[in-house]
Scaffold this motif. Structure first.
Motif, PDB file in Angstrom:
ATOM      1  N   LEU A  65       0.800  -1.227   0.000  1.00  0.00           N
ATOM      2  CA  LEU A  65       0.000   0.000   0.000  1.00  0.00           C
ATOM      3  C   LEU A  65       0.833   1.279   0.000  1.00  0.00           C
ATOM      4  N   ASN A  66       2.077   1.186   0.435  1.00  0.00           N
ATOM      5  CA  ASN A  66       2.913   2.389   0.572  1.00  0.00           C
ATOM      6  C   ASN A  66       3.087   3.159  -0.726  1.00  0.00           C
ATOM      7  N   ASP A  67       3.270   2.469  -1.835  1.00  0.00           N
ATOM      8  CA  ASP A  67       3.558   3.137  -3.108  1.00  0.00           C
ATOM      9  C   ASP A  67       2.373   3.924  -3.660  1.00  0.00           C
ATOM     10  N   ALA A  68       1.181   3.665  -3.159  1.00  0.00           N
ATOM     11  CA  ALA A  68      -0.010   4.355  -3.660  1.00  0.00           C
ATOM     12  C   ALA A  68      -0.147   5.769  -3.095  1.00  0.00           C
ATOM     13  N   PHE A  69       0.687   6.105  -2.107  1.00  0.00           N
ATOM     14  CA  PHE A  69       0.559   7.390  -1.424  1.00  0.00           C
ATOM     15  C   PHE A  69       1.912   8.079  -1.327  1.00  0.00           C
ATOM     16  N   ASP A  70       1.864   9.377  -1.233  1.00  0.00           N
ATOM     17  CA  ASP A  70       3.066  10.162  -0.975  1.00  0.00           C
ATOM     18  C   ASP A  70       3.108  10.457   0.526  1.00  0.00           C
ATOM     19  N   LEU A  71       3.051   9.368   1.303  1.00  0.00           N
ATOM     20  CA  LEU A  71       3.047   9.458   2.759  1.00  0.00           C
ATOM     21  C   LEU A  71       4.064   8.477   3.316  1.00  0.00           C
ATOM     22  N   SER A  72       4.500   8.723   4.534  1.00  0.00           N
ATOM     23  CA  SER A  72       5.451   7.807   5.161  1.00  0.00           C
ATOM     24  C   SER A  72       4.750   6.518   5.573  1.00  0.00           C
ATOM     25  N   GLN A  73       5.537   5.459   5.739  1.00  0.00           N
ATOM     26  CA  GLN A  73       4.977   4.172   6.154  1.00  0.00           C
ATOM     27  C   GLN A  73       4.304   4.276   7.522  1.00  0.00           C
ATOM     28  N   PRO A  74       4.866   5.002   8.495  1.00  0.00           N
ATOM     29  CA  PRO A  74       4.166   5.134   9.778  1.00  0.00           C
ATOM     30  C   PRO A  74       2.799   5.835   9.654  1.00  0.00           C
ATOM     31  N   THR A  75       2.684   6.788   8.739  1.00  0.00           N
ATOM     32  CA  THR A  75       1.402   7.464   8.532  1.00  0.00           C
ATOM     33  C   THR A  75       0.379   6.503   7.932  1.00  0.00           C
ATOM     34  N   ILE A  76       0.813   5.718   6.954  1.00  0.00           N
ATOM     35  CA  ILE A  76      -0.068   4.704   6.359  1.00  0.00           C
ATOM     36  C   ILE A  76      -0.506   3.720   7.443  1.00  0.00           C
ATOM     37  N   SER A  77       0.434   3.278   8.261  1.00  0.00           N
ATOM     38  CA  SER A  77       0.117   2.329   9.339  1.00  0.00           C
ATOM     39  C   SER A  77      -0.873   2.927  10.329  1.00  0.00           C
ATOM     40  N   HIS A  78      -0.744   4.209  10.608  1.00  0.00           N
ATOM     41  CA  HIS A  78      -1.699   4.879  11.515  1.00  0.00           C
ATOM     42  C   HIS A  78      -3.106   4.827  10.933  1.00  0.00           C
ATOM     43  N   HIS A  79      -3.243   5.161   9.669  1.00  0.00           N
ATOM     44  CA  HIS A  79      -4.564   5.146   9.030  1.00  0.00           C
ATOM     45  C   HIS A  79      -5.154   3.734   9.005  1.00  0.00           C
ATOM     46  N   LEU A  80      -4.305   2.737   8.745  1.00  0.00           N
ATOM     47  CA  LEU A  80      -4.767   1.356   8.764  1.00  0.00           C
ATOM     48  C   LEU A  80      -5.210   0.945  10.167  1.00  0.00           C
ATOM     49  N   LYS A  81      -4.486   1.436  11.171  1.00  0.00           N
ATOM     50  CA  LYS A  81      -4.849   1.144  12.564  1.00  0.00           C
ATOM     51  C   LYS A  81      -6.228   1.714  12.888  1.00  0.00           C
ATOM     52  N   VAL A  82      -6.511   2.933  12.431  1.00  0.00           N
ATOM     53  CA  VAL A  82      -7.818   3.554  12.660  1.00  0.00           C
ATOM     54  C   VAL A  82      -8.920   2.703  12.017  1.00  0.00           C
ATOM     55  N   LEU A  83      -8.704   2.269  10.780  1.00  0.00           N
ATOM     56  CA  LEU A  83      -9.692   1.432  10.087  1.00  0.00           C
ATOM     57  C   LEU A  83      -9.884   0.098  10.798  1.00  0.00           C
ATOM     58  N   HIS A  84      -8.806  -0.422  11.364  1.00  0.00           N
ATOM     59  CA  HIS A  84      -8.895  -1.679  12.127  1.00  0.00           C
ATOM     60  C   HIS A  84      -9.661  -1.467  13.430  1.00  0.00           C
ATOM     61  N   GLU A  85      -9.374  -0.386  14.126  1.00  0.00           N
ATOM     62  CA  GLU A  85     -10.013  -0.125  15.424  1.00  0.00           C
ATOM     63  C   GLU A  85     -11.522   0.067  15.326  1.00  0.00           C
ATOM     64  N   VAL A  86     -12.018   0.624  14.211  1.00  0.00           N
ATOM     65  CA  VAL A  86     -13.465   0.788  14.066  1.00  0.00           C
ATOM     66  C   VAL A  86     -14.120  -0.465  13.494  1.00  0.00           C
ATOM     67  N   GLY A  87     -13.297  -1.449  13.132  1.00  0.00           N
ATOM     68  CA  GLY A  87     -13.840  -2.720  12.677  1.00  0.00           C
ATOM     69  C   GLY A  87     -14.015  -2.872  11.185  1.00  0.00           C
ATOM     70  N   LEU A  88     -13.449  -1.975  10.389  1.00  0.00           N
ATOM     71  CA  LEU A  88     -13.567  -2.095   8.936  1.00  0.00           C
ATOM     72  C   LEU A  88     -12.524  -3.047   8.349  1.00  0.00           C
ATOM     73  N   LEU A  89     -11.395  -3.201   9.046  1.00  0.00           N
ATOM     74  CA  LEU A  89     -10.336  -4.081   8.579  1.00  0.00           C
ATOM     75  C   LEU A  89      -9.946  -5.079   9.664  1.00  0.00           C
ATOM     76  N   ASP A  90      -9.604  -6.284   9.243  1.00  0.00           N
ATOM     77  CA  ASP A  90      -8.954  -7.262  10.110  1.00  0.00           C
ATOM     78  C   ASP A  90      -7.478  -7.214   9.788  1.00  0.00           C
ATOM     79  N   ARG A  91      -6.650  -7.675  10.727  1.00  0.00           N
ATOM     80  CA  ARG A  91      -5.222  -7.719  10.438  1.00  0.00           C
ATOM     81  C   ARG A  91      -4.622  -9.004  10.987  1.00  0.00           C
TER      82      ARG A  91
END
Length: 119
Positions: A65-91
């Protein structure tokens, strides 16, 4: 001059606007759906969810997923964590990588809300 009479045809009364849904959301439904909408209100998170969902087997690694954004890997991971915490994603952690997959059940509430508006 003769006066002609005008005959009116009765018209059925129609509301000016049709309701968007058949019935309003319950308090419980609103409480369950609001955090999902709040998480998806961010364009990066909305795009991340769509990227994961469209990935093969609806699963993607952070490294995919990193290459799809002009964002750092920690920022991408933060957004994924938010999606996981609300229950939209499993990990699932596999070795050093974390793989994310879409929780179809969580999307069902959103689909029902949107589907109700569209019908």
């Amino acid at each position: 001059m003769s006066k002609s009479s005008l005959e009116l045809t009765p018209v059925e009364t129609v509301a000016c606007c049709s309701p968007l849904t058949k019935e309003p959301l319950s308090g419980e439904q609103a409480e369950r759906i609001a955090p999902l909408l709040k998480a998806l209100a961010d364009p990066v998170r909305l795009r991340l969810l769509s990227l994961v969902a469209s990935h093969s087997d609806s699963e993607a690694c952070v490294c995919d997923l990193n290459d799809a954004f002009d964002l750092s890997q920690p920022t991408i991971s933060h957004h994924l964590k938010v999606l996981h915490e609300v229950g939209l994603l499993d990990r699932a952690k596999r070795g050093v990588w974390v793989y994310y997959s879409v929780r179809r059940e969580a999307l069902a509430d959103l689909g029902a809300l949107i589907g109700g508006v569209a019908s």
